[in-house]
Scaffold this active site. Structure first.
Site, PDB file in Angstrom:
ATOM      1  N   ASP A 112     -10.061   2.767  -7.972  1.00 48.29           N
ATOM      2  CA  ASP A 112      -9.994   1.462  -7.331  1.00 48.29           C
ATOM      3  C   ASP A 112      -9.971   1.612  -5.804  1.00 48.29           C
ATOM      4  O   ASP A 112      -9.251   2.465  -5.272  1.00 48.29           O
ATOM      5  CB  ASP A 112      -8.697   0.782  -7.805  1.00 48.29           C
ATOM      6  CG  ASP A 112      -8.620  -0.677  -7.425  1.00 48.29           C
ATOM      7  OD1 ASP A 112      -9.472  -1.440  -7.889  1.00 48.29           O
ATOM      8  OD2 ASP A 112      -7.691  -1.045  -6.668  1.00 48.29           O
ATOM      9  N   LEU A 145      -7.836   3.370  -0.146  1.00 47.14           N
ATOM     10  CA  LEU A 145      -6.916   4.417  -0.586  1.00 47.14           C
ATOM     11  C   LEU A 145      -6.866   5.552   0.443  1.00 47.14           C
ATOM     12  O   LEU A 145      -5.803   6.090   0.749  1.00 47.14           O
ATOM     13  CB  LEU A 145      -7.376   4.953  -1.949  1.00 47.14           C
ATOM     14  CG  LEU A 145      -6.746   6.250  -2.445  1.00 47.14           C
ATOM     15  CD1 LEU A 145      -5.271   6.031  -2.777  1.00 47.14           C
ATOM     16  CD2 LEU A 145      -7.464   6.779  -3.684  1.00 47.14           C
ATOM     17  N   GLU A 162     -15.072   2.917  -6.588  1.00 50.68           N
ATOM     18  CA  GLU A 162     -15.406   1.622  -6.007  1.00 50.68           C
ATOM     19  C   GLU A 162     -15.466   1.772  -4.489  1.00 50.68           C
ATOM     20  O   GLU A 162     -14.434   1.866  -3.830  1.00 50.68           O
ATOM     21  CB  GLU A 162     -14.340   0.587  -6.386  1.00 50.68           C
ATOM     22  CG  GLU A 162     -14.698  -0.796  -5.890  1.00 50.68           C
ATOM     23  CD  GLU A 162     -13.527  -1.769  -5.843  1.00 50.68           C
ATOM     24  OE1 GLU A 162     -13.770  -2.974  -5.829  1.00 50.68           O
ATOM     25  OE2 GLU A 162     -12.366  -1.331  -5.791  1.00 50.68           O
ATOM     26  N   ASP A 183       0.835  -1.217   0.000  1.00 47.33           N
ATOM     27  CA  ASP A 183       0.000   0.000   0.000  1.00 47.33           C
ATOM     28  C   ASP A 183       0.862   1.257   0.000  1.00 47.33           C
ATOM     29  O   ASP A 183       1.826   1.360   0.767  1.00 47.33           O
ATOM     30  CB  ASP A 183      -0.875   0.037   1.258  1.00 47.33           C
ATOM     31  CG  ASP A 183      -2.170  -0.725   1.075  1.00 47.33           C
ATOM     32  OD1 ASP A 183      -2.146  -1.775   0.405  1.00 47.33           O
ATOM     33  OD2 ASP A 183      -3.204  -0.275   1.597  1.00 47.33           O
ATOM     34  N   GLU A 226      -7.747   5.383   3.612  1.00 46.45           N
ATOM     35  CA  GLU A 226      -7.522   4.928   4.975  1.00 46.45           C
ATOM     36  C   GLU A 226      -6.118   5.337   5.430  1.00 46.45           C
ATOM     37  O   GLU A 226      -5.151   5.130   4.700  1.00 46.45           O
ATOM     38  CB  GLU A 226      -7.652   3.417   4.921  1.00 46.45           C
ATOM     39  CG  GLU A 226      -7.369   2.645   6.129  1.00 46.45           C
ATOM     40  CD  GLU A 226      -7.478   1.150   5.761  1.00 46.45           C
ATOM     41  OE1 GLU A 226      -8.423   0.527   6.235  1.00 46.45           O
ATOM     42  OE2 GLU A 226      -6.631   0.663   4.995  1.00 46.45           O
ATOM     43  N   HIS A 240     -16.278  -7.023 -12.890  1.00 48.73           N
ATOM     44  CA  HIS A 240     -15.245  -7.934 -13.381  1.00 48.73           C
ATOM     45  C   HIS A 240     -14.704  -8.850 -12.288  1.00 48.73           C
ATOM     46  O   HIS A 240     -13.913  -9.730 -12.567  1.00 48.73           O
ATOM     47  CB  HIS A 240     -14.106  -7.111 -13.979  1.00 48.73           C
ATOM     48  CG  HIS A 240     -13.509  -6.163 -12.971  1.00 48.73           C
ATOM     49  ND1 HIS A 240     -14.212  -5.084 -12.461  1.00 48.73           N
ATOM     50  CD2 HIS A 240     -12.318  -6.154 -12.360  1.00 48.73           C
ATOM     51  CE1 HIS A 240     -13.467  -4.461 -11.592  1.00 48.73           C
ATOM     52  NE2 HIS A 240     -12.304  -5.080 -11.503  1.00 48.73           N
ATOM     53  N   ASP A 241     -15.076  -8.592 -11.036  1.00 45.97           N
ATOM     54  CA  ASP A 241     -14.580  -9.413  -9.921  1.00 45.97           C
ATOM     55  C   ASP A 241     -15.576 -10.541  -9.641  1.00 45.97           C
ATOM     56  O   ASP A 241     -16.512 -10.747 -10.397  1.00 45.97           O
ATOM     57  CB  ASP A 241     -14.412  -8.539  -8.679  1.00 45.97           C
ATOM     58  CG  ASP A 241     -13.269  -7.543  -8.842  1.00 45.97           C
ATOM     59  OD1 ASP A 241     -12.316  -7.847  -9.586  1.00 45.97           O
ATOM     60  OD2 ASP A 241     -13.340  -6.463  -8.226  1.00 45.97           O
TER      61      ASP A 241
HETATM   62  C1  NOJ Z   1     -10.643  -3.830  -6.846  1.00 47.34           C
HETATM   63  C2  NOJ Z   1     -10.593  -4.434  -8.204  1.00 47.34           C
HETATM   64  O1  NOJ Z   1     -11.903  -4.431  -8.743  1.00 47.34           O
HETATM   65  C3  NOJ Z   1     -10.019  -5.812  -8.058  1.00 47.34           C
HETATM   66  O2  NOJ Z   1     -10.055  -6.505  -9.284  1.00 47.34           O
HETATM   67  C4  NOJ Z   1      -8.630  -5.740  -7.493  1.00 47.34           C
HETATM   68  O3  NOJ Z   1      -8.201  -7.035  -7.164  1.00 47.34           O
HETATM   69  C5  NOJ Z   1      -8.555  -4.886  -6.245  1.00 47.34           C
HETATM   70  N1  NOJ Z   1      -9.325  -3.691  -6.307  1.00 47.34           N
HETATM   71  C6  NOJ Z   1      -7.119  -4.486  -5.929  1.00 47.34           C
HETATM   72  O4  NOJ Z   1      -6.657  -3.547  -6.845  1.00 47.34           O
END
Ligand code: NOJ
Ligand code: CA
Length: 566
Positions: free
Chosen positions: A205, A210, A248, A175, A212, A318-319
């Site tokens: 992202d 970020l 996010e 980090d 914290e 996408h996750d």
């Molecule tokens: C969120 C992203 O959507 C994910 O794919 C990623 O693994 C983490 N942040 C870390 O960057």
């Protein structure tokens, strides 16, 4: 309605499309997607009606977290092309009316980033304080670990320099320390760089992580992380007034809404859009239960974004499809309906599946979800392949299951590349959702395909500003399975009705401003079928199993009678 400001606040009725350059289209036959290939596919995005592409990380990377571990924030990964190819793509997209945003991943770097290599070279190195170090990790153990399959702590011991560093994600992703002024300067430089090359903003992202500052150097403590976020937004606005920050933030509603900015202060806006993780998760619960109430409850709870901010809505990203904000029992219900095998689940909190296989390819249920996406207030965000009803490949590792190559044609390599599929970064989907069954080429030529339906949804959504811009309220339907909401803007009123049940329902709806005996027009039916209110001013709407309707009160906007000279 008057559309004066709609083009300024473009994000409010945008159609955002997320893609990974690596898996979209290979342009040079080496089996890896690239910017040259993506640029060749721009027409698909134009025809679909996309107005903003969100590029997943395309920067040089060690591929520990599919590109989210970056070794250089100012470059393009050589496998995907050059800065020149990137710029050509942005230029071509803009020419076709498509803005481009990209992931801004500055919570962490790769451990192979030159900053971290320097940082770990010694305690008095130039970049040491750019990261977060401790002699002893705090005694809280694995709490807050994002990848519990690989990590059991947020702190990793660095043998060389004899201290622990903070990593919210994999240990290969140390980090950054945003309390350090030089790190903050560098982050603005990165944003400035890509803005200069034509980006219209960023998908930020991991925003809460970020910002914290726990455990970060006390001496340089950030006075207020939200002030910092407002500074970033102001900086971006000065560089390019149309830019957005799509953040996010996966927290409960009130905590998430705080990231839009504090409307009671004059400090300025923060994120332009936040993903609505709560309504997304409740939508799956509603689908699993055949009951609209969980989603309706989320919408009632959802705070209105202040000023020009907006929610961003999505069916999956996408996750893994995270279900972390449901209760354990609710999550178990969704797992049982849509991903009962352990192998379909990930990190005990989500599903590594796409929607169509979850509902055994039932077109009615797939359409229901996307009809909701384009009618519920918020900016719709699509993940590539959703427009076709692509499935997943569970043989791929973890989240890669849903990051398979785009399916362009029925050929063996799906039109993705001329190379041998065995060399692709991720395997193609096989079985019922393979390229032979699901592809752009065939669906483009079939008016009854899902792709044709998605194009229609998007066309109507774009020409119905009430949906994106309007105030909305939920209507009483008298049926637990049916969600009805009405959106109003100016003198336009549009209604959307969705039946979550596997049996038909008829609902009686009362509209306060519908004249008794007035009419409604079906927006998805080319014949513009009308619907008349009864003598009590009530409308009777028939819905087949999993059916939905989009209805405009009055005549269609392009009806000659509705065009009144001013
Ligand atoms: C969120 C992203 O959507 C994910 O794919 C990623 O693994 C983490 N942040 C870390 O960057
Ligand atoms: Ca290539």
């Amino acid at each position: 309605m008057r559309l004066t400001r709609t083009s300024d606040l473009w994000w409010k009725n945008a159609v955002v499309y997320c893609l990974d350059v690596e898996t979209y289209q290979d342009g040079n036959g080496d089996g890896i997607g690239d910017f040259a290939g993506l640029t060749q596919r721009i027409d698909h995005l134009v025809r679909l009606g996309v107005t903003c592409v969100w590029l997943m990380p395309f920067y040089p990377t060690r591929e520990r977290d599919d590109g989210y571990d970056i070794t250089d924030f100012y470059g393009v990964d050589p496998r995907l092309g050059t800065l020149g190819d990137f710029t050509e793509f942005v230029r071509t997209a803009r020419d076709r009316g498509i803005r481009v945003i990209a992931d801004l991943v500055v919570n962490h770097t790769s451990e192979e980033h030159p900053w971290f290599k320097d940082a770990r070279s010694g305690r008095d190195s130039t970049h040491r304080d750019w990261y977060v170090w401790k002699d002893q990790p705090p005694p809280d153990g694995p709490q807050g670990v994002v990848f519990p399959d690989a990590e059991d702590s947020l702190w990793e011991y660095d043998k060389g320099s004899g201290q622990y560093y903070l990593h919210r994600f994999y240990k290969q992703q140390p980090d950054l320390n945003v309390t350090h002024p030089e790190v903050r300067d560098e982050i603005t430089r990165i944003m400035g760089f890509w803005t200069e090359l034509g980006l219209s903003g960023f998908r930020v992202d991991a925003v809460p992580f970020l910002l914290e500052t726990d455990g970060q150097s006390d001496a340089k403590e950030l006075p207020d992380p939200h002030e910092y976020l407002a500074d970033l937004r102001a900086f971006l606005g000065r560089r390019n007034g149309e830019s957005v920050l799509l953040g996010e933030v996966n927290l409960p509603y009130d905590a998430t809404a705080r990231f839009f900015g504090d409307p009671s202060s004059d400090r300025g806006d923060e994120l332009t859009m936040c993903f609505d993780f709560i309504a997304m998760q409740r939508m799956y619960l509603s689908m699993a239960r055949h009951d609209a109430r969980p989603l309706a409850a989320a919408l009632r709870e959802r705070p209105e974004p202040p000023r020009d901010a907006h929610w961003a809505t999505f069916v999956r990203n996408h996750d893994e499809l995270t279900l972390d904000k449901l209760s354990d029992d609710e999550r178990a219900e969704v797992f049982a309906s849509f991903g009962p095998d352990k192998d379909m689940q990930l990190y005990d909190r989500g599903l590594r599946r796409r929607l169509p296989p979850m509902v055994d390819g039932d077109r009615r249920r797939v359409e229901l979800a996307y009809s909701l996406l384009f009618t519920l207030p918020g900016t719709p965000v699509l993940f590539y392949g959703e427009e076709l009803g692509m499935g997943e490949n569970l043989a791929a590792q973890g989240r890669q299951a849903v990051r398979t190559p785009m399916q362009w044609t029925p050929q063996k390599a799906a039109g993705f590349s001329t190379a041998d599929p065995a060399t692709f970064p991720n395997p193609l989907v096989d079985g019922a959702f393979s390229p032979q069954k699901i592809n752009v080429y065939e669906q483009s030529r079939d008016p009854a395909s899902l792709l044709s339906r998605m194009r229609l949804f998007i066309e109507r959504y774009r020409e119905t500003p009430e949906l994106a811009w309007g105030d909305y309220r939920l209507l009483t339907t008298g049926q637990d399975a049916v969600l009805a909401h009405v959106c109003r803007a100016g003198d336009g009123t549009v209604l959307a009705v969705h039946n979550f049940a596997d049996r038909p329902h008829t609902v009686r709806l009362e509209l306060t401003d519908a004249e008794p005996g007035g009419r409604m027009t079906d927006l998805l039916d080319e014949a513009h079928t009308g619907l008349k209110a009864d003598e009590d001013g009530m409308f009777h709407v028939d819905l087949p199993p999993y059916g939905y309707r989009w209805l405009r009160v009055g005549t269609p906007a392009d009806d000659p009678e509705s065009i009144v000279p001013r």
